[in-house]
Write an enzyme that holds these catalytic residues in place. Structure first.
Site, PDB file in Angstrom:
ATOM      1  N   ASN A 105      46.059  37.797  40.878  1.00  0.00           N
ATOM      2  CA  ASN A 105      46.621  37.667  39.528  1.00  0.00           C
ATOM      3  C   ASN A 105      47.638  38.797  39.381  1.00  0.00           C
ATOM      4  O   ASN A 105      47.254  39.955  39.194  1.00  0.00           O
ATOM      5  CB  ASN A 105      45.487  37.788  38.496  1.00  0.00           C
ATOM      6  CG  ASN A 105      46.009  37.851  37.074  1.00  0.00           C
ATOM      7  OD1 ASN A 105      47.183  37.558  36.815  1.00  0.00           O
ATOM      8  ND2 ASN A 105      45.148  38.237  36.141  1.00  0.00           N
ATOM      9  N   TRP A 106      48.893  38.444  39.485  1.00  0.00           N
ATOM     10  CA  TRP A 106      49.932  39.481  39.500  1.00  0.00           C
ATOM     11  C   TRP A 106      50.182  40.080  38.112  1.00  0.00           C
ATOM     12  O   TRP A 106      50.822  41.114  37.992  1.00  0.00           O
ATOM     13  CB  TRP A 106      51.240  38.897  40.048  1.00  0.00           C
ATOM     14  CG  TRP A 106      51.222  38.604  41.514  1.00  0.00           C
ATOM     15  CD1 TRP A 106      50.148  38.690  42.367  1.00  0.00           C
ATOM     16  CD2 TRP A 106      52.332  38.186  42.319  1.00  0.00           C
ATOM     17  NE1 TRP A 106      50.528  38.352  43.643  1.00  0.00           N
ATOM     18  CE2 TRP A 106      51.857  38.032  43.639  1.00  0.00           C
ATOM     19  CE3 TRP A 106      53.677  37.906  42.053  1.00  0.00           C
ATOM     20  CZ2 TRP A 106      52.697  37.625  44.688  1.00  0.00           C
ATOM     21  CZ3 TRP A 106      54.505  37.494  43.100  1.00  0.00           C
ATOM     22  CH2 TRP A 106      54.021  37.363  44.402  1.00  0.00           C
ATOM     23  N   LYS A 107      49.736  39.414  37.072  1.00  0.00           N
ATOM     24  CA  LYS A 107      49.989  39.866  35.689  1.00  0.00           C
ATOM     25  C   LYS A 107      51.498  40.065  35.472  1.00  0.00           C
ATOM     26  O   LYS A 107      52.292  39.346  36.052  1.00  0.00           O
ATOM     27  CB  LYS A 107      49.173  41.129  35.399  1.00  0.00           C
ATOM     28  CG  LYS A 107      47.698  40.956  35.773  1.00  0.00           C
ATOM     29  CD  LYS A 107      46.805  42.027  35.242  1.00  0.00           C
ATOM     30  CE  LYS A 107      45.368  41.735  35.666  1.00  0.00           C
ATOM     31  NZ  LYS A 107      44.402  42.606  35.045  1.00  0.00           N
ATOM     32  N   GLU A 141      43.097  39.471  28.760  1.00  0.00           N
ATOM     33  CA  GLU A 141      44.305  40.096  28.192  1.00  0.00           C
ATOM     34  C   GLU A 141      45.013  39.138  27.235  1.00  0.00           C
ATOM     35  O   GLU A 141      45.630  39.568  26.259  1.00  0.00           O
ATOM     36  CB  GLU A 141      45.223  40.552  29.341  1.00  0.00           C
ATOM     37  CG  GLU A 141      44.637  41.798  30.016  1.00  0.00           C
ATOM     38  CD  GLU A 141      44.978  41.957  31.489  1.00  0.00           C
ATOM     39  OE1 GLU A 141      45.902  41.276  31.973  1.00  0.00           O
ATOM     40  OE2 GLU A 141      44.305  42.768  32.154  1.00  0.00           O
ATOM     41  N   SER A 183      38.441  45.018  39.026  1.00  0.00           N
ATOM     42  CA  SER A 183      38.457  46.148  39.967  1.00  0.00           C
ATOM     43  C   SER A 183      37.898  45.805  41.345  1.00  0.00           C
ATOM     44  O   SER A 183      37.318  46.653  42.015  1.00  0.00           O
ATOM     45  CB  SER A 183      37.725  47.356  39.383  1.00  0.00           C
ATOM     46  OG  SER A 183      38.396  47.812  38.213  1.00  0.00           O
ATOM     47  N   GLY A 243      43.361  41.625  40.581  1.00  0.00           N
ATOM     48  CA  GLY A 243      44.550  42.105  39.888  1.00  0.00           C
ATOM     49  C   GLY A 243      45.281  43.148  40.719  1.00  0.00           C
ATOM     50  O   GLY A 243      46.078  42.841  41.594  1.00  0.00           O
ATOM     51  N   GLY A 244      44.991  44.420  40.445  1.00  0.00           N
ATOM     52  CA  GLY A 244      45.704  45.522  41.089  1.00  0.00           C
ATOM     53  C   GLY A 244      45.797  45.414  42.602  1.00  0.00           C
ATOM     54  O   GLY A 244      46.869  45.623  43.192  1.00  0.00           O
TER      55      GLY A 244
END
Ligand code: PGA
Length: 250
Positions: free
Chosen positions: A9-11, A96, A211, A232-233
């Site tokens: 998920n690159w956001k 989010e 995370s 994510g990150g």
């Protein structure tokens, strides 16, 4: 569920140059990956990523989708538009968006319904906040979120969704629940889905997100009932994303 699914998920990250480098890095390390892989990217980069991923087996997804089919909804993106770029997935109800865009359980359910009707696989995100966790409300919150989605689905559609359990307090914080805690929440959600369609026991993939990184992915991915990860990150660095994919391939 034998084959795991790892989704990036690159956001709101990336640029033409960064995406090209990231996807080249991922493509160069695919030997030895034996799980399903997908990246969910910002809308403006769908065309670039579609092109870059052609023939790789890595699926493409969006980070959101409209609950409406077509029409006067400025700024929204429809399932049909996503299909134009060969999207397979759309993340729906990420915390989010629930928080910053005030998305309600009902809106999330409508988006899931619309995505399915349009031929996309929604990755439905659920999860409790820190306050809710501390108040002992995890099960109640997650059940409410899942049940609102299930209430709008046909029995057969239950097996066509992917669920991602993402405790809000674990997203981007480096904190994670124990794999046992995640396993229990996953078992509860699967039970709720099985009540509506027994085939969900085998067919619905429930991912963990929050995370997840190379150093902790193995303990989650080896658990029965954790069918993969929403990352994510760590999805923004090819070597980290690939390491998680290798761990999911064991
Ligand atoms: P994170 O994000 O891996 O950076 O915690 C996960 C997500 O929000 O999907």
């Amino acid at each position: 569920m034998a084959r795991k699914l790892i989704v990036g998920n690159w956001k709101m990250n990336g640029s033409l140059a960064m995406n090209a480098e990231l996807l080249e890095g991922i493509k160069a390390g695919l030997a030895g990956v034996d799980c399903d892989l997908a990246v969910c990217v910002p809308f403006p980069y769908l065309a670039q990523c579609q092109h870059a991923l052609e023939g790789t087996g890595i699926a493409l997804g969006a980070e959101d989708v409209s609950a409406h089919a077509v029409g006067a909804y400025t700024g929204q993106v429809s399932t049909r538009m996503l299909l134009d770029f060969d999207c397979k997935y759309a993340i729906v109800g990420h915390s989010e968006r629930r928080e910053y865009c005030n998305e309600s359980d009902e809106l999330v359910a409508n988006k899931v319904q619309r995505a399915l009707a349009g031929g996309l696989t929604p990755i439905v995100c659920v999860g409790e906040s820190l306050k809710e966790k501390d108040a002992g409300l995890t099960e109640a919150v997650v059940s409410r979120q899942i049940n609102t989605v299930l209430s709008v689905l046909e029995e057969r559609e239950v097996c066509d969704i992917v669920v991602a359990y993402e405790p809000v307090w674990a997203i981007g914080t480096g904190k994670t629940p124990t794999p046992e805690m995640v396993k229990d929440v996953h078992a509860l959600m699967r039970e709720l889905m099985i009540r509506k369609n027994p085939d969900a026991a085998e067919r619905v993939r429930i991912l963990y997100g929050g995370s997840m990184k190379p150093s902790n992915a193995e303990e989650f991915l080896k658990m029965r009932d954790i069918d993969g990860g929403l990352i994510g990150g760590a999805a923004l660095k090819a070597s980290d994303f690939l390491k998680i994919a290798y761990l999911a391939s064991k």
